[in-house]
Design a protein around this motif. Structure first.
Motif, short mmCIF file in Angstrom:
data_model
loop_
_atom_site.label_atom_id
_atom_site.label_comp_id
_atom_site.label_asym_id
_atom_site.label_seq_id
_atom_site.Cartn_x
_atom_site.Cartn_y
_atom_site.Cartn_z
N LEU A 131 -15.59 -21.64 18.20
CA LEU A 131 -15.07 -21.61 17.10
C LEU A 131 -15.17 -20.21 16.43
N ARG A 132 -16.22 -19.47 16.60
CA ARG A 132 -16.08 -18.02 16.34
C ARG A 132 -14.99 -17.23 16.84
N ALA A 133 -14.74 -17.53 18.17
CA ALA A 133 -13.72 -16.87 18.71
C ALA A 133 -12.23 -16.98 18.31
N TYR A 140 -28.76 -14.63 4.70
CA TYR A 140 -28.11 -13.86 5.78
C TYR A 140 -28.77 -13.76 7.00
N HIS A 141 -27.89 -14.46 8.19
CA HIS A 141 -28.55 -14.54 9.31
C HIS A 141 -27.93 -13.57 10.31
N HIS A 142 -28.84 -13.19 11.56
CA HIS A 142 -28.72 -12.37 12.64
C HIS A 142 -28.86 -13.22 13.79
N HIS A 143 -28.43 -14.31 13.89
CA HIS A 143 -28.47 -15.14 15.01
C HIS A 143 -27.37 -15.88 15.28
N TYR A 144 -27.18 -16.74 16.17
CA TYR A 144 -25.85 -17.68 16.22
C TYR A 144 -26.14 -18.67 15.94
N PRO A 194 -18.52 -8.07 8.69
CA PRO A 194 -17.97 -9.12 7.95
C PRO A 194 -18.48 -10.57 8.56
N VAL A 195 -18.78 -10.49 10.08
CA VAL A 195 -19.34 -11.87 10.64
C VAL A 195 -20.58 -12.11 10.21
N ASN A 196 -21.29 -11.22 9.66
CA ASN A 196 -22.94 -11.60 9.22
C ASN A 196 -22.75 -11.70 7.58
N LEU A 197 -21.94 -10.65 6.81
CA LEU A 197 -21.99 -10.70 5.39
C LEU A 197 -21.06 -11.94 4.82
N LEU A 216 -23.76 -23.85 11.14
CA LEU A 216 -24.29 -23.69 12.43
C LEU A 216 -25.26 -22.81 12.68
N GLU A 217 -25.06 -21.54 11.91
CA GLU A 217 -26.20 -20.65 12.26
C GLU A 217 -27.37 -21.16 11.46
N SER A 218 -27.29 -21.78 10.35
CA SER A 218 -28.27 -22.22 9.52
C SER A 218 -28.85 -23.50 10.15
MG MG Z 1 -24.07 -12.87 13.27
#
Ligand code: MG
Ligand code: GPP
Length: 280
Positions: free
Chosen positions: A247-249, A40-44, A28-31, A68-70
Motif C-alpha cells: 500500500l505504501r508503495a 507520530y510513529h517511526h516504525h512500519y 511526509p511519510v511520518n508527519l 496499520l502503524e498504530s
Molecule cells: Mg515511517
C-alpha cells in the motif's frame, strides 16, 4: 528536555545516526501520518489494508497506513504483560513518541523514552505536553546503551525498530540491569535471515537508506540468552507487514525504499520479527 552532562553520543557512528534523525525533519511519510491523530510513529505497519482506499482521495491512503502503524504498536503493547499504573517502563529509541504515548494511554504507567536525536526528544516531549501527559511520559536525550535509569527499576522495556543501530550484547546487558526480576522485554525488528540473507543486496540497500546495520536473526537470541532474557514468544510478522509495504508503495508518501523491503521480505532474506522475553 532532559539532558545529561556528558553527551550521549560516544562514537562517530552514533553521531552520524543522530545527524540522520536530527536533519530528516521534513518526512511526509511520518508527519502526514502522525497528523491523522497526533500519534507520530517511526516504525512500519501490520495487518490487512482496506484496499478500497486506493480508489478515493490520497488522504484515505494516509489514514490507512497510519492505522496499520498504530496496529503494529498495539501488537507490541499486547506482549508487554500486565503493566500497572504504578509501574515504570522504558522505550528504547523513542523517536517522535508514538508508542510511548500509546503505552501510557493503555496502562496508565510512567513511561521514559530515550533517543540520541535532540530534535526527536523535543518533538516527542511537545506531543506529551499537548496531550496533557507530560508528567507521566518523558523523553530524554540519552543513549539506550547507557540510559542511566535505576537497577531493577523497569517493569517492561521495548524497542520498536531501533535495535539495528546498536550492539545487541551491550544493549541487552543494559536492559537486563534495569528490568526487575520477571520484567518483560519486547522487540519488533527487521532482521536478516541467517540461512540466505547475510549478503542480500536488498538488505544492504535498507542499511544504506537508514544508516543502520541490520543484525542476523541468530544475534538476537544469542544476545538475549547471554543476558538472562528468556524468550516467551517469537512471532514472524513478515506476512503481516508485506501488505503495508504494498500500500505504501502506491501512496503519495512513498520514499523509494518500498521495493527494497518488498524484495527482501519476498525473497526471504529478511524477516519482520516480534520477540518477547522475560528477565530471569
Ligand atoms: Mg515511517
Ligand atoms: C524507521 O522508521 C525505522 C528504522 C530506521 C529502522 C529500520 C527498520 C528496519 C525494519 C530495518 P521511519 O518511520 O522513520 O521510516 P520511514 O521514514 O521510511 O517511514
Amino acid at each position: 528536555m532532559t539532558t545529561t552532562a556528558v553527551s550521549p553520543l560516544r562514537t562517530d557512528f552514533e553521531r552520524s545516526v543522530a545527524d540522520y534523525w536530527n536533519t530528516n525533519r521534513v518526512d511526509p511519510v511520518n508527519l502526514r501520518l502522525g497528523e491523522v491523530d497526533g500519534l507520530y510513529h517511526h516504525h512500519y505497519g501490520v495487518g490487512e489494508p482496506d484496499w478500497s482506499v486506493l480508489d478515493g482521495p490520497g488522504q484515505g491512503v494516509i489514514a490507512e497506513l497510519h492505522r496499520l502503524e498504530s496496529a503494529q504498536a498495539d501488537l507490541l503493547l499486547d506482549h508487554l504483560g500486565p503493566v500497572q499504573p504504578g509501574d515504570a517502563v522504558l522505550d528504547g529509541g523513542s523517536g517522535r513518541g508514538g508508542t510511548s504515548i500509546m503505552a501510557n494511554a493503555r496502562f496508565g504507567c510512567r513511561v521514559d523514552g530515550v533517543s540520541i536525536s535532540e530534535y526527536q526528544v523535543d518533538f516527542a516531549n511537545e506531543q506529551a505536553a499537548r496531550r496533557g501527559v507530560a508528567d507521566q511520559v518523558r523523553f530524554h536525550f540519552r543513549n539506550m546503551l547507557a540510559s542511566g535509569f535505576g537497577d531493577g527499576s523497569r517493569r517492561a522495556i521495548w524497542t520498536n525498530e531501533t535495535t539495528m543501530y546498536v550492539d545487541l550484547f551491550d544493549l541487552y546487558a543494559e536492559f537486563a540491569r534495569m528490568l526487575r526480576f520477571g520484567g518483560r522485554y519486547v522487540c519488533i525488528t527487521g532482521c536478516a535471515n541467517d540461512v540466505t540473507g547475510r549478503r542480500a543486496k536488498s538488505v544492504s540497500r535498507i542499511n544504506e537508506h537508514y544508516t543502520c546495520d541490520i543484525h542476523p536473526r541468530s544475534e538476537y537470541f544469542k544476545a538475549l540468552a547471554a543476558n538472562g532474557l528468556v524468550p516467551i514468544n517469537v512471532v514472524d510478522l513478515t506476512a503481516a507487514t508485506i501488505p503495508y509495504w504494498e500500500l505504501r508503495a502506491k501512496s503519495e508518501v512513498a520514499t523509494g525504499i518500498e521495493e527494497a523491503f518488498l524484495t527482501a521480505y519476498r525473497e526471504g532474506s529478511f524477516h519482520y520479527l516480534l520477540i518477547a522475553a522475560d528477565r530471569v
